[in-house]
Design a protein around this motif. Structure first.
Motif, PDB file in Angstrom:
ATOM      1  N   SER A  17       0.860  -1.175   0.000  1.00  0.00           N
ATOM      2  CA  SER A  17       0.000   0.000   0.000  1.00  0.00           C
ATOM      3  C   SER A  17       0.902   1.232   0.000  1.00  0.00           C
ATOM      4  O   SER A  17       2.129   1.103   0.137  1.00  0.00           O
ATOM      5  N   VAL A  24      -1.392  -9.612   5.247  1.00  0.00           N
ATOM      6  CA  VAL A  24      -2.800  -9.611   5.627  1.00  0.00           C
ATOM      7  C   VAL A  24      -3.434 -10.969   5.347  1.00  0.00           C
ATOM      8  O   VAL A  24      -2.901 -11.769   4.572  1.00  0.00           O
ATOM      9  N   ARG A  28     -10.563 -11.202   3.544  1.00  0.00           N
ATOM     10  CA  ARG A  28     -10.836 -10.098   4.466  1.00  0.00           C
ATOM     11  C   ARG A  28     -11.636 -10.549   5.690  1.00  0.00           C
ATOM     12  O   ARG A  28     -11.417 -10.088   6.805  1.00  0.00           O
ATOM     13  N   GLY A  31      -9.790 -11.609   8.930  1.00  0.00           N
ATOM     14  CA  GLY A  31      -8.912 -10.660   9.606  1.00  0.00           C
ATOM     15  C   GLY A  31      -9.115 -10.659  11.113  1.00  0.00           C
ATOM     16  O   GLY A  31     -10.184 -11.017  11.623  1.00  0.00           O
ATOM     17  N   GLU A  37      -8.078  -0.777  10.155  1.00  0.00           N
ATOM     18  CA  GLU A  37      -7.924  -0.517   8.734  1.00  0.00           C
ATOM     19  C   GLU A  37      -6.966   0.655   8.528  1.00  0.00           C
ATOM     20  O   GLU A  37      -6.886   1.557   9.375  1.00  0.00           O
ATOM     21  N   GLU A  38      -6.262   0.656   7.414  1.00  0.00           N
ATOM     22  CA  GLU A  38      -5.420   1.798   7.081  1.00  0.00           C
ATOM     23  C   GLU A  38      -6.299   3.036   6.897  1.00  0.00           C
ATOM     24  O   GLU A  38      -7.335   2.961   6.231  1.00  0.00           O
ATOM     25  N   MET A  87      -2.203  -3.009  12.100  1.00  0.00           N
ATOM     26  CA  MET A  87      -2.474  -2.833  10.675  1.00  0.00           C
ATOM     27  C   MET A  87      -1.648  -3.796   9.824  1.00  0.00           C
ATOM     28  O   MET A  87      -1.587  -3.668   8.607  1.00  0.00           O
ATOM     29  N   SER A 233     -11.085  -0.953  18.588  1.00  0.00           N
ATOM     30  CA  SER A 233     -11.129  -1.160  17.139  1.00  0.00           C
ATOM     31  C   SER A 233     -12.535  -0.936  16.598  1.00  0.00           C
ATOM     32  O   SER A 233     -12.710  -0.503  15.454  1.00  0.00           O
TER      33      SER A 233
END
Length: 236
Positions: A17, A24, A28, A31, A37-38, A87, A233
Protein backbone atom coordinates in the motif's frame (compact mmCIF):
# COMPACT_ATOMS: atom_id res chain seq x y z
CA UNK A 1 -12.07 -27.51 13.72
CA UNK A 2 -10.55 -29.46 10.82
CA UNK A 3 -6.95 -28.83 9.81
CA UNK A 4 -8.17 -27.76 6.36
CA UNK A 5 -10.49 -25.12 7.80
CA UNK A 6 -7.77 -23.91 10.19
CA UNK A 7 -5.27 -23.60 7.35
CA UNK A 8 -7.75 -21.61 5.29
CA UNK A 9 -8.38 -19.23 8.19
CA UNK A 10 -4.63 -18.72 8.68
CA UNK A 11 -3.76 -18.13 5.00
CA UNK A 12 -1.84 -14.86 4.44
CA UNK A 13 -0.78 -12.73 1.50
CA UNK A 14 1.72 -9.89 1.10
CA UNK A 15 0.27 -6.63 -0.21
CA UNK A 16 1.80 -3.22 -0.87
CA UNK A 17 0.00 0.00 0.00
CA UNK A 18 1.19 3.64 -0.09
CA UNK A 19 2.10 3.16 3.58
CA UNK A 20 4.26 0.06 3.18
CA UNK A 21 4.19 -3.73 2.97
CA UNK A 22 1.48 -5.58 4.91
CA UNK A 23 0.98 -9.27 5.61
CA UNK A 24 -2.80 -9.61 5.63
CA UNK A 25 -5.28 -12.53 5.67
CA UNK A 26 -6.01 -14.11 2.30
CA UNK A 27 -9.68 -13.33 2.86
CA UNK A 28 -10.84 -10.10 4.47
CA UNK A 29 -13.42 -11.96 6.57
CA UNK A 30 -10.59 -13.83 8.31
CA UNK A 31 -8.91 -10.66 9.61
CA UNK A 32 -8.17 -10.21 13.29
CA UNK A 33 -10.97 -8.49 15.25
CA UNK A 34 -8.24 -6.46 16.98
CA UNK A 35 -6.98 -5.06 13.69
CA UNK A 36 -7.37 -1.55 12.33
CA UNK A 37 -7.92 -0.52 8.73
CA UNK A 38 -5.42 1.80 7.08
CA UNK A 39 -6.72 5.38 7.32
CA UNK A 40 -7.21 7.55 4.22
CA UNK A 41 -4.44 10.11 3.88
CA UNK A 42 -5.31 13.77 4.13
CA UNK A 43 -4.85 15.03 0.52
CA UNK A 44 -1.66 17.04 0.00
CA UNK A 45 -3.61 20.02 -1.34
CA UNK A 46 -5.57 20.22 1.91
CA UNK A 47 -2.53 20.48 4.20
CA UNK A 48 -0.22 23.38 3.31
CA UNK A 49 1.06 23.37 6.92
CA UNK A 50 2.03 20.77 9.50
CA UNK A 51 -1.08 19.70 11.40
CA UNK A 52 0.89 19.66 14.66
CA UNK A 53 3.30 22.64 14.73
CA UNK A 54 1.80 24.70 11.85
CA UNK A 55 5.12 24.91 10.00
CA UNK A 56 4.57 25.81 6.34
CA UNK A 57 5.63 23.16 3.85
CA UNK A 58 8.09 24.15 1.11
CA UNK A 59 10.96 22.65 -0.88
CA UNK A 60 13.06 22.14 2.27
CA UNK A 61 10.27 21.30 4.72
CA UNK A 62 8.62 18.20 3.27
CA UNK A 63 5.28 16.79 4.34
CA UNK A 64 4.83 13.26 5.69
CA UNK A 65 1.71 11.26 6.46
CA UNK A 66 1.29 9.34 9.69
CA UNK A 67 0.49 5.72 8.79
CA UNK A 68 -1.83 5.35 11.78
CA UNK A 69 -3.99 8.49 11.59
CA UNK A 70 -3.37 9.63 8.00
CA UNK A 71 -2.77 13.24 8.97
CA UNK A 72 -0.03 15.41 7.48
CA UNK A 73 3.06 16.53 9.43
CA UNK A 74 6.60 17.82 9.05
CA UNK A 75 9.54 15.51 9.68
CA UNK A 76 10.06 16.77 13.25
CA UNK A 77 6.46 15.95 14.18
CA UNK A 78 6.33 12.67 12.26
CA UNK A 79 9.85 11.28 12.21
CA UNK A 80 9.44 8.15 14.35
CA UNK A 81 9.21 4.73 12.77
CA UNK A 82 7.31 2.35 15.04
CA UNK A 83 5.86 -1.14 14.60
CA UNK A 84 2.15 -1.04 13.81
CA UNK A 85 1.00 -4.61 14.35
CA UNK A 86 -2.71 -3.79 14.36
CA UNK A 87 -2.47 -2.83 10.68
CA UNK A 88 -0.27 -5.85 9.82
CA UNK A 89 2.74 -3.82 8.60
CA UNK A 90 5.81 -5.96 8.02
CA UNK A 91 8.29 -3.21 9.02
CA UNK A 92 8.09 -0.22 11.39
CA UNK A 93 6.29 2.69 9.73
CA UNK A 94 6.31 6.46 10.09
CA UNK A 95 3.99 7.75 12.82
CA UNK A 96 3.29 11.13 14.39
CA UNK A 97 4.19 12.07 17.95
CA UNK A 98 0.63 11.37 19.10
CA UNK A 99 0.23 7.95 17.49
CA UNK A 100 3.70 6.48 18.10
CA UNK A 101 3.28 6.04 21.90
CA UNK A 102 -0.08 4.33 21.38
CA UNK A 103 1.45 1.84 18.95
CA UNK A 104 4.31 1.16 21.36
CA UNK A 105 1.85 0.36 24.16
CA UNK A 106 -0.08 -1.96 21.87
CA UNK A 107 3.13 -3.75 20.91
CA UNK A 108 3.28 -5.07 24.48
CA UNK A 109 -0.01 -6.88 23.86
CA UNK A 110 1.30 -8.54 20.70
CA UNK A 111 4.69 -9.39 22.19
CA UNK A 112 3.49 -10.66 25.56
CA UNK A 113 -0.24 -11.00 26.23
CA UNK A 114 -1.09 -12.47 22.83
CA UNK A 115 1.33 -15.35 23.41
CA UNK A 116 -0.43 -16.16 26.68
CA UNK A 117 -3.84 -16.14 24.98
CA UNK A 118 -2.63 -18.44 22.21
CA UNK A 119 -1.08 -20.94 24.65
CA UNK A 120 -4.28 -21.13 26.73
CA UNK A 121 -5.05 -22.01 30.35
CA UNK A 122 -7.31 -24.28 32.38
CA UNK A 123 -10.68 -22.97 33.62
CA UNK A 124 -13.89 -24.13 35.20
CA UNK A 125 -16.37 -23.08 32.52
CA UNK A 126 -20.05 -22.41 33.13
CA UNK A 127 -22.36 -22.00 30.14
CA UNK A 128 -25.45 -19.88 30.66
CA UNK A 129 -27.30 -20.76 33.86
CA UNK A 130 -25.80 -24.24 34.18
CA UNK A 131 -25.09 -25.18 37.79
CA UNK A 132 -22.24 -27.56 37.00
CA UNK A 133 -19.01 -26.13 35.52
CA UNK A 134 -16.87 -28.10 33.10
CA UNK A 135 -13.07 -28.23 33.25
CA UNK A 136 -11.81 -26.93 29.91
CA UNK A 137 -8.72 -25.40 28.32
CA UNK A 138 -9.50 -21.99 26.82
CA UNK A 139 -7.22 -20.42 24.24
CA UNK A 140 -7.32 -17.93 21.41
CA UNK A 141 -7.20 -19.33 17.86
CA UNK A 142 -4.09 -18.62 15.81
CA UNK A 143 -5.95 -16.09 13.64
CA UNK A 144 -7.26 -14.37 16.80
CA UNK A 145 -10.89 -14.70 15.70
CA UNK A 146 -12.15 -17.38 18.10
CA UNK A 147 -11.96 -18.45 21.71
CA UNK A 148 -11.53 -22.22 21.60
CA UNK A 149 -12.74 -24.27 24.57
CA UNK A 150 -11.71 -27.91 24.79
CA UNK A 151 -12.92 -30.32 27.46
CA UNK A 152 -13.00 -34.07 27.79
CA UNK A 153 -13.53 -36.34 24.77
CA UNK A 154 -15.29 -34.47 21.96
CA UNK A 155 -16.40 -31.49 24.02
CA UNK A 156 -15.23 -28.60 21.84
CA UNK A 157 -16.81 -25.16 21.61
CA UNK A 158 -16.00 -21.87 19.92
CA UNK A 159 -16.90 -18.27 20.67
CA UNK A 160 -16.32 -15.73 17.93
CA UNK A 161 -14.34 -12.87 19.46
CA UNK A 162 -16.07 -10.24 17.32
CA UNK A 163 -19.41 -11.31 18.84
CA UNK A 164 -18.32 -10.59 22.42
CA UNK A 165 -20.46 -7.71 23.68
CA UNK A 166 -19.29 -7.36 27.29
CA UNK A 167 -16.50 -8.58 29.56
CA UNK A 168 -16.52 -8.43 33.35
CA UNK A 169 -13.61 -9.45 35.53
CA UNK A 170 -14.28 -11.47 38.69
CA UNK A 171 -11.90 -10.67 41.53
CA UNK A 172 -11.10 -11.47 45.14
CA UNK A 173 -10.64 -8.86 47.86
CA UNK A 174 -7.55 -6.70 48.25
CA UNK A 175 -4.47 -8.58 49.48
CA UNK A 176 -2.93 -7.78 52.90
CA UNK A 177 -0.86 -4.59 52.77
CA UNK A 178 -2.81 -3.16 49.83
CA UNK A 179 -2.40 -3.60 46.11
CA UNK A 180 -4.74 -4.69 43.34
CA UNK A 181 -7.49 -7.27 43.71
CA UNK A 182 -6.57 -10.65 42.23
CA UNK A 183 -8.47 -11.84 39.16
CA UNK A 184 -10.24 -15.15 39.74
CA UNK A 185 -12.43 -15.34 36.68
CA UNK A 186 -14.25 -13.58 33.87
CA UNK A 187 -17.80 -13.36 32.57
CA UNK A 188 -18.31 -12.97 28.81
CA UNK A 189 -21.56 -12.00 27.13
CA UNK A 190 -21.77 -12.66 23.42
CA UNK A 191 -24.24 -13.17 20.60
CA UNK A 192 -24.35 -16.82 19.58
CA UNK A 193 -25.33 -17.63 15.97
CA UNK A 194 -29.07 -18.34 15.77
CA UNK A 195 -29.72 -17.37 19.41
CA UNK A 196 -31.88 -14.49 20.60
CA UNK A 197 -30.31 -12.06 23.05
CA UNK A 198 -26.96 -12.50 24.72
CA UNK A 199 -25.38 -15.77 25.82
CA UNK A 200 -23.26 -15.81 28.97
CA UNK A 201 -20.06 -17.73 29.61
CA UNK A 202 -18.19 -17.69 32.92
CA UNK A 203 -14.54 -18.69 33.27
CA UNK A 204 -13.17 -19.42 36.74
CA UNK A 205 -9.41 -19.89 37.09
CA UNK A 206 -8.55 -23.57 37.34
CA UNK A 207 -5.40 -25.40 38.38
CA UNK A 208 -2.75 -26.49 35.90
CA UNK A 209 -0.89 -29.80 36.13
CA UNK A 210 1.38 -28.36 38.83
CA UNK A 211 -1.60 -27.25 40.95
CA UNK A 212 -1.03 -23.56 40.25
CA UNK A 213 -3.56 -21.01 39.02
CA UNK A 214 -0.81 -18.61 37.87
CA UNK A 215 -1.26 -19.41 34.17
CA UNK A 216 -5.03 -18.91 34.37
CA UNK A 217 -4.80 -15.55 36.17
CA UNK A 218 -2.20 -14.33 33.66
CA UNK A 219 -4.50 -15.44 30.82
CA UNK A 220 -7.39 -13.50 32.35
CA UNK A 221 -5.31 -10.31 32.54
CA UNK A 222 -4.29 -10.75 28.90
CA UNK A 223 -7.90 -11.32 27.84
CA UNK A 224 -8.93 -8.14 29.65
CA UNK A 225 -6.36 -6.22 27.60
CA UNK A 226 -7.61 -7.93 24.43
CA UNK A 227 -11.17 -6.83 25.21
CA UNK A 228 -10.03 -3.21 25.49
CA UNK A 229 -8.37 -3.43 22.07
CA UNK A 230 -11.52 -5.02 20.68
CA UNK A 231 -13.69 -2.14 21.87
CA UNK A 232 -11.19 0.42 20.59
CA UNK A 233 -11.13 -1.16 17.14
CA UNK A 234 -14.93 -0.95 16.99
CA UNK A 235 -14.79 2.77 17.77
CA UNK A 236 -12.18 3.58 15.09
Amino acid sequence: MSSEVAARRDAKKLVRSPSGLRMVPEHRADGSPFGLEEPPWVPDKECPRCMQCDTKFDFLTRKHHCRRCGKCFCDKCCGQKVALRRMCFVDPVRQCAGCAPVSRREADFYDRQLKLLLSGATFLVTFGNSEKPDTMVCRLSSNQRFLLLDGDADDHREVEVARIAAVQMLTEGLPPGGGNARATGMTLQYTAPGAEGLTQLTLTAGEDADGSRRQATAWLAAMHKAAKLLYESRDQ
